[in-house]
Design an enzyme around this catalytic site. Structure first.
Site, mmCIF file in Angstrom:
data_model
loop_
_atom_site.group_PDB
_atom_site.id
_atom_site.type_symbol
_atom_site.label_atom_id
_atom_site.label_comp_id
_atom_site.label_asym_id
_atom_site.label_seq_id
_atom_site.Cartn_x
_atom_site.Cartn_y
_atom_site.Cartn_z
ATOM 1 C CD GLU A 331 132.384 -31.038 13.182
ATOM 2 O OE1 GLU A 331 133.128 -30.326 12.488
ATOM 3 O OE2 GLU A 331 132.073 -32.199 12.872
ATOM 4 C CB CYS A 332 126.628 -29.869 15.424
ATOM 5 S SG CYS A 332 124.825 -30.015 15.343
ATOM 6 N N GLY A 333 126.899 -30.264 18.175
ATOM 7 C CA GLY A 333 126.823 -30.580 19.594
ATOM 8 C C GLY A 333 128.031 -30.108 20.361
ATOM 9 C CG MET A 335 128.629 -23.864 18.771
ATOM 10 S SD MET A 335 127.883 -23.130 17.302
ATOM 11 C CE MET A 335 126.224 -23.852 17.347
ATOM 12 C CB SER A 424 129.890 -23.560 12.620
ATOM 13 O OG SER A 424 128.838 -23.525 11.669
#
Length: 447
Positions: A331-333, A335, A424
């Protein structure tokens, strides 16, 4: 049965007023005196809790009437009240900002509001702001007002004299003035405060802030004085057991300065699901431990591009994990680093881990912010998004998140799926649906 404990919600008219400094200083002041202090953060923030945890010596959970839910907040506050001498809740943005806002939380649980106002460039207007914060909404539980970043004693006297009587005839309680001092300034960067663990003098900064607060009316309140802010916290509602959907499975969690956006409640949820947790540091080039699934949380990969590009052992072990069709939730970083490249804010390109095709690029302006939900076959996860980078990839989204606020015009955040990898920008709150959270780490759910 209900539990009683002095509690205060530290709020402000806007971001950047010094809420975190004051909340952490108040917590540190009383913890240092041997009192049991529990702190919470209103909203989905990952960064401020690091400072509050350092001040109290205990994990800091988030309270949000939408993301975490009223029942979760009620349970955590009640549990804290059973054990603590003082509860400190740090607000989010301005007191009335957001849906739900810190004011909504304060009124729902009758938490007295301590308003922190940056008074560095004002005098009489301080009284107007204090009056407005206290009386803008009827029935707001109120503790008082603290002036922050004050120039000196004369300035403090002007600010105190600016307070006006409210409709009930009583002025907003003056809780003192904290003078401007660089010794306890908490440094910031693009996503918010610098993580406390990255600063060797973090505790010294908190102690300096606690000392400054100790000279104010607020800082000189003993437990007898704090008892006027005692709140009755209702017992939690009965909740069903969490099915052990991850029993017998090991989940490896990346955790270091590049991957530090981890809600303690998410770790608790994985363990409640039966998972065994192991941790590894990509920055230290540690291999992925033997495991059934991997979680790459958010953080600051863009600040550690060179180190992550050179973490060959970690990268190769993750490739083996993916090649074995074992689940990865990023998730986020977490990803960002999976793509072929990460381009930082200065335009420097760093090799990513090449698990997903494409690149992410940091930009100067915010790309997305707000609460979102992610519908999955196993249930709906709640969470939020907050990032400055944009993604350029040939992958087509397998699904999209939905903004929590109906009037927000947005396509939502993409959920990318490739093989056993799900990724994501969406930050998940696992406890919002343990069944859906478990599905992110189960190979049979990837089909």
């Amino acid at each position: 049965m209900s539990a009683r404990c002095p509690a205060v919600l530290v709020a402000a008219p806007a971001s950047g007023q010094g809420k975190t400094t004051v909340a952490a200083a108040l917590a540190r002041l009383h913890a240092r005196a041997g009192r049991r202090v529990r702190a919470f953060k209103c909203g989905p923030d990952f960064l401020d809790p690091h400072w509050l945890a350092l001040a109290t010596g205990h994990p800091v959970h988030n309270l949000d009437l939408w993301m975490t839910g009223e029942a979760d907040a009620r349970e955590r506050l009640h549990a804290a009240a059973v054990d603590a001498d003082l509860i400190v809740v740090e607000g989010v943005m301005g007191l009335f900002d957001g849906e739900p806002s810190a004011a909504d939380l304060a009124q729902r649980f009758q938490l007295p509001v301590l308003a922190v106002i940056d008074a560095s460039a004002m005098a009489g207007t301080f009284g107007a702001l204090a009056f407005g914060l206290q009386h803008f909404r009827a029935g707001m539980p109120w503790a008082g007002v603290l002036a922050n970043r004050v120039a000196g004693e004369r300035h403090a006297q002007m600010l105190e004299s600016a307070l006006r009587d409210g409709p009930e005839g009583s002025a907003s309680a003056w809780l003192g003035a904290v003078l401007r001092d660089e010794r306890f300034t908490l440094p910031e960067r693009h996503l918010g405060l610098t993580v406390a663990s990255e600063l060797p003098d973090a505790m010294a900064r908190l102690d300096a802030a606690a000392h400054a607060l100790s000279t104010t009316e607020l800082g000189q309140m003993d437990m007898a004085a704090l008892s006027r802010w005692t709140v009755d916290f209702d017992p939690p509602l009965p909740a069903g057991p969490v099915a052990p959907l991850l029993k017998g499975r090991t989940v490896a969690v990346a955790r270091d300065a590049a991957f530090c956006f981890i809600y303690p409640a998410n770790l608790d949820t994985l363990q409640a699901l039966g998972a065994r947790l192991v941790f590894f540091s990509p920055l230290a080039d540690e291999p992925v431990p033997p495991c059934d699934a991997v979680w790459l949380p958010g953080g600051y990969p863009e600040l550690h591009g060179a180190a992550l590009a050179n973490s060959h052992t970690c990268r190769e072990s993750l490739a083996v994990h993916v090649g074995a069709a074992k689940p990865v939730w990023a998730e986020c970083g977490g990803m960002m680093v999976l793509f072929d490249a990460v381009v930082d804010a200065e335009g420097h390109r760093h090799d990513g881990w090449g698990v997903l095709p494409g690149a992410v690029r940091m930009q100067k302006r915010l790309a997305a912010l707000g609460p979102h939900r992610l519908p999955l076959p196993a249930g709906e996860l709640r969470g939020h998004t907050f990032h400055y980078s944009v993604c350029d990839t040939s992958l087509q989204p397998a699904a999209r998140t939905v903004p929590a606020r109906a009037r927000v015009v947005s396509d939502g955040e993409a959920l990318y799926a490739q093989g056993s990898v799900r990724a994501s920008y969406f930050h998940t709150w696992f406890a919002s649906s343990p069944e859906a959270a478990a599905s992110l780490f189960l190979p049979e759910a990837l089909a």
